[in-house]
Write a protein that holds these residues in place. Structure first.
Motif, PDB file in Angstrom:
ATOM      1  N   GLU A 242     -23.211 -36.059 -13.925  1.00 51.57           N
ATOM      2  CA  GLU A 242     -23.477 -34.636 -14.069  1.00 51.57           C
ATOM      3  C   GLU A 242     -24.660 -34.230 -13.217  1.00 51.57           C
ATOM      4  O   GLU A 242     -24.686 -33.159 -12.645  1.00 51.57           O
ATOM      5  CB  GLU A 242     -23.780 -34.298 -15.533  1.00 51.57           C
ATOM      6  CG  GLU A 242     -22.572 -34.302 -16.426  1.00 51.57           C
ATOM      7  CD  GLU A 242     -21.920 -32.928 -16.519  1.00 51.57           C
ATOM      8  OE1 GLU A 242     -20.700 -32.875 -16.364  1.00 51.57           O
ATOM      9  OE2 GLU A 242     -22.616 -31.926 -16.735  1.00 51.57           O
ATOM     10  N   GLN A 243     -25.659 -35.094 -13.190  1.00 48.68           N
ATOM     11  CA  GLN A 243     -26.854 -34.787 -12.419  1.00 48.68           C
ATOM     12  C   GLN A 243     -27.601 -36.079 -12.146  1.00 48.68           C
ATOM     13  O   GLN A 243     -27.712 -36.932 -13.020  1.00 48.68           O
ATOM     14  CB  GLN A 243     -27.758 -33.815 -13.193  1.00 48.68           C
ATOM     15  CG  GLN A 243     -28.970 -33.380 -12.399  1.00 48.68           C
ATOM     16  CD  GLN A 243     -29.760 -32.286 -13.099  1.00 48.68           C
ATOM     17  OE1 GLN A 243     -29.419 -31.847 -14.191  1.00 48.68           O
ATOM     18  NE2 GLN A 243     -30.830 -31.866 -12.453  1.00 48.68           N
ATOM     19  N   ILE A 244     -28.094 -36.208 -10.918  1.00 45.59           N
ATOM     20  CA  ILE A 244     -28.929 -37.362 -10.603  1.00 45.59           C
ATOM     21  C   ILE A 244     -30.268 -36.831 -10.110  1.00 45.59           C
ATOM     22  O   ILE A 244     -30.312 -35.993  -9.206  1.00 45.59           O
ATOM     23  CB  ILE A 244     -28.285 -38.237  -9.506  1.00 45.59           C
ATOM     24  CG1 ILE A 244     -26.890 -38.666  -9.949  1.00 45.59           C
ATOM     25  CG2 ILE A 244     -29.157 -39.443  -9.204  1.00 45.59           C
ATOM     26  CD1 ILE A 244     -26.128 -39.456  -8.912  1.00 45.59           C
ATOM     27  N   GLY A 245     -31.335 -37.301 -10.716  1.00 49.09           N
ATOM     28  CA  GLY A 245     -32.633 -36.808 -10.277  1.00 49.09           C
ATOM     29  C   GLY A 245     -33.760 -37.509 -11.001  1.00 49.09           C
ATOM     30  O   GLY A 245     -33.519 -38.361 -11.852  1.00 49.09           O
ATOM     31  N   THR A 246     -34.984 -37.148 -10.636  1.00 51.00           N
ATOM     32  CA  THR A 246     -36.142 -37.742 -11.308  1.00 51.00           C
ATOM     33  C   THR A 246     -36.147 -37.248 -12.753  1.00 51.00           C
ATOM     34  O   THR A 246     -35.535 -36.218 -13.062  1.00 51.00           O
ATOM     35  CB  THR A 246     -37.449 -37.320 -10.632  1.00 51.00           C
ATOM     36  OG1 THR A 246     -37.575 -35.899 -10.774  1.00 51.00           O
ATOM     37  CG2 THR A 246     -37.467 -37.697  -9.158  1.00 51.00           C
ATOM     38  N   PRO A 247     -36.865 -37.955 -13.618  1.00 52.07           N
ATOM     39  CA  PRO A 247     -36.934 -37.499 -15.004  1.00 52.07           C
ATOM     40  C   PRO A 247     -37.379 -36.040 -15.106  1.00 52.07           C
ATOM     41  O   PRO A 247     -36.821 -35.287 -15.895  1.00 52.07           O
ATOM     42  CB  PRO A 247     -37.970 -38.438 -15.622  1.00 52.07           C
ATOM     43  CG  PRO A 247     -37.848 -39.691 -14.841  1.00 52.07           C
ATOM     44  CD  PRO A 247     -37.513 -39.268 -13.441  1.00 52.07           C
ATOM     45  N   ALA A 248     -38.353 -35.662 -14.277  1.00 49.72           N
ATOM     46  CA  ALA A 248     -38.842 -34.283 -14.333  1.00 49.72           C
ATOM     47  C   ALA A 248     -37.744 -33.306 -13.943  1.00 49.72           C
ATOM     48  O   ALA A 248     -37.540 -32.284 -14.602  1.00 49.72           O
ATOM     49  CB  ALA A 248     -40.053 -34.124 -13.416  1.00 49.72           C
ATOM     50  N   GLN A 249     -37.012 -33.633 -12.886  1.00 43.51           N
ATOM     51  CA  GLN A 249     -35.937 -32.738 -12.452  1.00 43.51           C
ATOM     52  C   GLN A 249     -34.881 -32.578 -13.542  1.00 43.51           C
ATOM     53  O   GLN A 249     -34.439 -31.487 -13.857  1.00 43.51           O
ATOM     54  CB  GLN A 249     -35.256 -33.296 -11.193  1.00 43.51           C
ATOM     55  CG  GLN A 249     -36.085 -33.111  -9.943  1.00 43.51           C
ATOM     56  CD  GLN A 249     -35.514 -33.886  -8.770  1.00 43.51           C
ATOM     57  OE1 GLN A 249     -34.708 -34.789  -8.950  1.00 43.51           O
ATOM     58  NE2 GLN A 249     -35.950 -33.533  -7.576  1.00 43.51           N
ATOM     59  N   VAL A 250     -34.507 -33.714 -14.093  1.00 42.24           N
ATOM     60  CA  VAL A 250     -33.433 -33.677 -15.080  1.00 42.24           C
ATOM     61  C   VAL A 250     -33.889 -32.953 -16.342  1.00 42.24           C
ATOM     62  O   VAL A 250     -33.145 -32.194 -16.940  1.00 42.24           O
ATOM     63  CB  VAL A 250     -32.961 -35.111 -15.410  1.00 42.24           C
ATOM     64  CG1 VAL A 250     -31.965 -35.105 -16.557  1.00 42.24           C
ATOM     65  CG2 VAL A 250     -32.351 -35.758 -14.185  1.00 42.24           C
TER      66      VAL A 250
END
Lengths: 280, 361, 309
Positions: B215-223
């Motif tokens: 669904e989404q891949i990103g840094t913890p902050a982004q997610v």
């Protein structure tokens, strides 16, 4: 892990086929019209007709059924009482007795047959139906005992405690709670014992009397001396009845599990069913 | 950029009629700690097993250090796994378990015992060589499993919910240790969990999985702060989702009109048409409940349904006119609000995130 | 045979002996539980212990000249076994049992192992399919083999039909026929023993081994085989012991050409009427059996045979 190999499936199928072929041959040949059993003479039921006209065989059949009934029922009484009473009694040596009582299905059949033969003649028990019944009862008891015991372990103690809390006596608990719960296990054990008794040759060879014949003994003698096609028919009938008994027994065993465990999962149920085969 | 250690390309996998993986792509740089986060059944374990070689994808390729390993047997891949229940060999002691892969490589005895010792030191289990697995506690087994997987110096270490069987306290401790270990070894970790807190604490990047897709891949902050979909918002941040119609009000702001009243959100560069149906995610701690009128006429009318406290956090559940519930949470013991009170649900424009936009990405 | 069944432990024997318990024991004698176990006590003592004890006693008695037994102690029955002709029977028996066990293991191990890897549904089906031949009377199954093996029987017809052989092979009443019959009778025990062991095997361990660099074969040897070894050993015990006593298989398929300890006992008992000697043979067979079980327990570290309920 990678592509699933077909080899295991083929192997299982091949070995199973080998296991079934001899049995199927017996069944097929029982419908053989020809008198010479190595020649196929077309389908026929004549050997079944002959079979039922053979008074010797009919007598052996009556004997076998009587023997199996007597020994499995005696075993049911002794085995069930013991399975229920053993955990509660403080009688000495119960561990030893428990172990010894299962010996008849642990030691090689030939030894059991031999010891019975010499012992019965020592205590002057007349050879015949009585000796057969005692010997058969001895190897029937473990089946009932072990199945009932296994079932008792699975029964929640709180049932009995709840009953007592509501005012039931020890006797009420047995009659109203324990017995209904273990009844399927008893039935299953009795049926297995019945099947074992109906099939037994080795022990019967030793302890039978001159004039007492059972079906397996009859077949055994014929296999040694020379078979008539009637034996095919007889074997087929025995096969069918054993199967019916064993399947009924497995059904009861399964029921015995589902009675007490609401969260019955299929693995466990089949586990009990499986174990029936293993006792033999 | 040639420091990509692992690449998944269009992986698809079905078990019977069940489609488990729906064409996933993933690129993992060397030394990263990446977490596949999702509920059970989302396909994360299957992904891991495909990387390990324990499962073959129906379609797609797996590249390890630039080499196509899709059809390579698991024993030929420089990848090791820490299994969910550790899968320590019950008939071997700790030393033999850890030495297993080295023995298969026919490495000489001295090197083996040296490596085993180092590995045990690393996981702080020195002196446990002769113990059998059933003589170890859960945490110790966990460490042995890790030691066994790292002695081989894998290019990628796969961890399948390795902390799932541990109690809460031990789990927190192991999270820190694992992270430290990963830093020290510099090995790429691909970590599976369904616990968003674990994922947020440990990962360099999080890949949120749902129904066999990322669904989404990103840094913890982004997610966490900028969930791209309502699913991510709900799964990672337990966010409130509010649907309504968009209306541009300028300055990069959008007014969200709902049946219960309006709210403001920032577009963050997304192009939204007037009248477009949108969903906005607002995290629980960003929701403020106001009694009486707001001076800007913003806020959704709602009725307080219940209050509860959990771990020093006060949660107030309110319901909108259509029966949908929103949750507001804040530190603190109590609030003067009580069930049946009428309130306005508000939030700062920066704290609302528009999710489920088609062109997102 | 039940894993639940405790082996007779001396501890159990001693528990009743504490002085304080003694007083109550009179009343306890009449409680329901105690009454309910009386039948099994009586039956077991009378018809299991009695016969077994008598067997041992008998093995030390002299045979009367014409009929029956003399009440005189002798070692003769045991020294008799050492005669070459009887030793040879034991040797032949052990050889046949070893052969049988080897083949049974070769056939049964893969079966049980593969079976354990099936899906739950197929496992149940397979169990049922195994149950049917397993519960079929051994006589019927033996008879089936007679039909196959006899001159102009099924096998001959097939072989001659496809032109492999020209004349009927004389397969019945041979050593091979006996071995086949034995394998056939005993292979289910091996299958069940291996299956119950392999069923408990955690397949993730195999995956772990593969993951750590083992080839499928290495993983099998170091993990699966090693962990199913108790089942295999149990199967070995379960086939080896009966295969020394299955006299009627040797009788029917071997036509008196193959003499096993079982046949010898039967012959001494029924024909030669030398009961003390038959008893001594049985005692030796029992001892061999016990040694095997003890060895098994020592090697596998398992208290009860796998695959027995």
């Amino acid at each position: 892990m990678k592509k699933k190999s077909k080899l295991p499936g083929l192997y299982l199928g091949f070995i199973l086929a080998l296991m079934y072929i001899p049995i199927l041959l017996v069944i097929i040949y029982s419908f053989n019209e020809s008198r010479i059993s190595s020649v196929w003479g077309g389908w026929s039921l004549r050997w079944y007709r002959d079979l039922f006209r053979d008074r010797d065989i009919m007598e052996a059949m009556t004997n076998s059924l009587f023997l199996a009934t007597v020994s499995s029922l005696s075993a049911a009484v002794i085995g069930t009482l013991a399975a229920v009473g053993m955990p509660k009694t403080n009688l000495r040596g119960k561990g030893i007795i428990e172990y010894l009582s299962t010996l008849p299905i642990m030691i090689p059949e030939i030894i059991l047959g031999m010891v019975f033969l010499v012992y019965f003649s020592l205590i002057k028990l007349p050879f015949g139906m009585i000796t057969l019944a005692v010997a058969h009862t001895s190897f029937c008891i473990p089946y009932v005992y072990m199945l009932v015991k296994a079932r008792l372990v699975g029964i929640d103690k709180s049932y009995a405690e709840a009953a007592k809390d509501l005012g039931a006596t020890e006797w009420n608990v047995f009659w109203d709670i324990t017995l209904p719960l273990i009844l399927p296990a008893i039935t299953s054990g009795v049926l297995l014992a019945f099947a074992m008794s109906l099939d037994d040759v080795v022990i019967s060879v030793f302890v039978t009397g001159v004039n007492t014949n059972t079906l397996p003994l009859k077949i055994y003698t014929q296999l040694k001396t020379g078979v008539t096609p009637k034996i095919n028919a007889l074997c087929t009938l025995m096969f069918v009845s054993t199967m019916l008994i064993v399947i009924t027994s497995a059904w009861f065993a399964r029921k015995s599990v589902s009675r007490t465990e609401r969260r019955i999962n299929s693995e466990e149920a089949s586990g009990i069913g499986d174990s029936i085969g293993l006792v033999r | 950029m040639n420091d990509t250690i692992l690449e998944l390309y269009q992986i698809e996998k079905s078990f019977g009629d069940v489609r488990v993986l729906n064409g996933i792509d993933l690129s993992v740089p060397k030394g990263e700690f990446i977490t596949l986060l999702g509920p059970s059944g989302c396909g994360k374990t299957t992904t891991l097993r495909i990387i390990a070689g324990l499962e073959t994808p129906d379609r797609g390729r797996v590249f390890l250090a630039g080499k196509d390993v899709t059809d390579l047997e698991p024993n030929k891949r420089n990848v090791n796994t820490v299994f969910q229940n550790y899968a320590l060999f019950p008939h071997m002691n700790v030393e033999a378990n850890i030495a297993y892969s080295l023995k298969l490589k026919r490495i000489d005895k001295q090197t083996i015992s040296k490596t085993v010792k180092e590995a045990l030191d690393l996981v702080q289990l020195a002196g446990y060589e002769k113990r059998m697995p059933d003589e170890l506690s859960g945490g110790q087994r966990q460490r042995v499993a890790i030691a066994r997987a790292i002695v081989n110096e894998p290019a990628v270490l796969l961890l399948d919910e390795p902390l799932g069987a541990l109690d809460l306290q031990l789990r927190h401790q192991m999270q820190i240790e694992l992270k430290r270990l990963q830093k020290r070894l510099g090995v790429t970790f691909i970590y599976i969990t369904h616990d968003q807190e674990e994922a947020l604490n440990m990962s360099d990047r999080i890949a949120v999985m749902r129904d066999g897709k990322f669904e989404q891949i990103g840094t913890p902050a982004q997610v966490y702060d900028h969930p791209r979909t309502s699913y991510v918002a709900r799964f990672v941040g337990s966010a409130n989702l509010i649907s309504g119609t968009a209306y541009n009000v300028g300055e990069g702001l959008i007014r969200l009109d709902t049946e219960d009243g309006p709210g403001l959100v920032r577009t963050r560069g997304a192009r939204i048409m007037d009248g477009q149906a949108i969903t906005v995610a607002v995290r629980r701690e960003s929701v403020t409940l106001v009694t009486g009128e707001t001076n800007d006429n913003l806020g959704l009318r709602a009725v307080v349904k219940e209050k509860n406290y959990a771990g020093g956090v006060l949660q107030i559940i309110v319901s909108l006119s259509d029966g949908r519930e929103l949750v507001s949470s804040r530190q603190g013991i109590d609030s003067p609000l009580k069930a049946g009170d009428h309130v306005l649900v508000t939030w700062l424009p920066d704290q609302g995130v528009i999710v489920d936009l088609e062109e997102a990405g | 045979m039940n894993t639940e069944i405790r082996r007779g432990s001396p501890a159990v024997l001693m528990t009743g002996g504490e002085p304080r318990k003694r007083k109550a024991s009179f009343r306890r004698l009449f409680d329901a539980a105690t009454i309910s176990v009386v039948p099994i006590y009586v039956f077991t003592l009378l018809f299991v212990v009695g016969p077994l004890v008598y067997m041992v006693v008998l093995s030390f008695l002299k045979r009367a000249e014409t009929w029956g037994v003399l009440r005189e102690f002798t070692w003769a029955n045991y020294s008799n076994i050492l005669k070459p002709v009887y030793l040879k029977t034991f040797y032949e028996s052990l050889k046949l049992a070893s052969f049988t066990t080897l083949f049974v293991a070769l056939v049964g191990y893969p079966f049980g192992y593969f079976m354990a890897r099936l899906t739950a549904v197929w496992k149940r089906r397979m169990m049922l399919l195994l149950m049917i031949p397993f519960w079929t009377s051994s006589l019927i199954r033996l008879y089936g083999w007679i039909i196959i093996f006899r001159a102009n029987g099924t096998l001959d017809n097939i072989l001659m039909g496809i032109g492999l052989t020209k004349a009927p092979l004389k397969l019945l009443y041979t050593y091979s026929a006996v071995v086949v019959g034995m394998i056939y009778a005993l292979v289910p025990f091996m299958i069940f023993a291996v299956y119950s062991s392999a069923e408990k095997l955690d397949w993730q361990l195999v995956e772990a081994a593969r993951d750590l660099g083992a080839t499928p074969w290495q993983a099998f040897i170091t993990v699966s085989f090693r962990l199913t070894l108790p089942g295999l050993l149990s199967g070995v015990v379960l086939t080896f012991i009966p295969s020394m006593g299955l006299f009627f298989i040797a009788d029917i398929l071997g036509g008196n050409k193959v003499i096993l300890v079982g046949n010898l006992i039967q012959e001494q008992l029924m024909k030669a009427r030398n009961w003390p000697f038959a008893a001594a043979l049985s005692v030796v067979l029992m001892i061999l059996t016990s040694i095997m079980i003890a060895l098994y327990r020592k090697v596998s570290g398992v208290k009860d045979l796998e695959g027995l309920v």
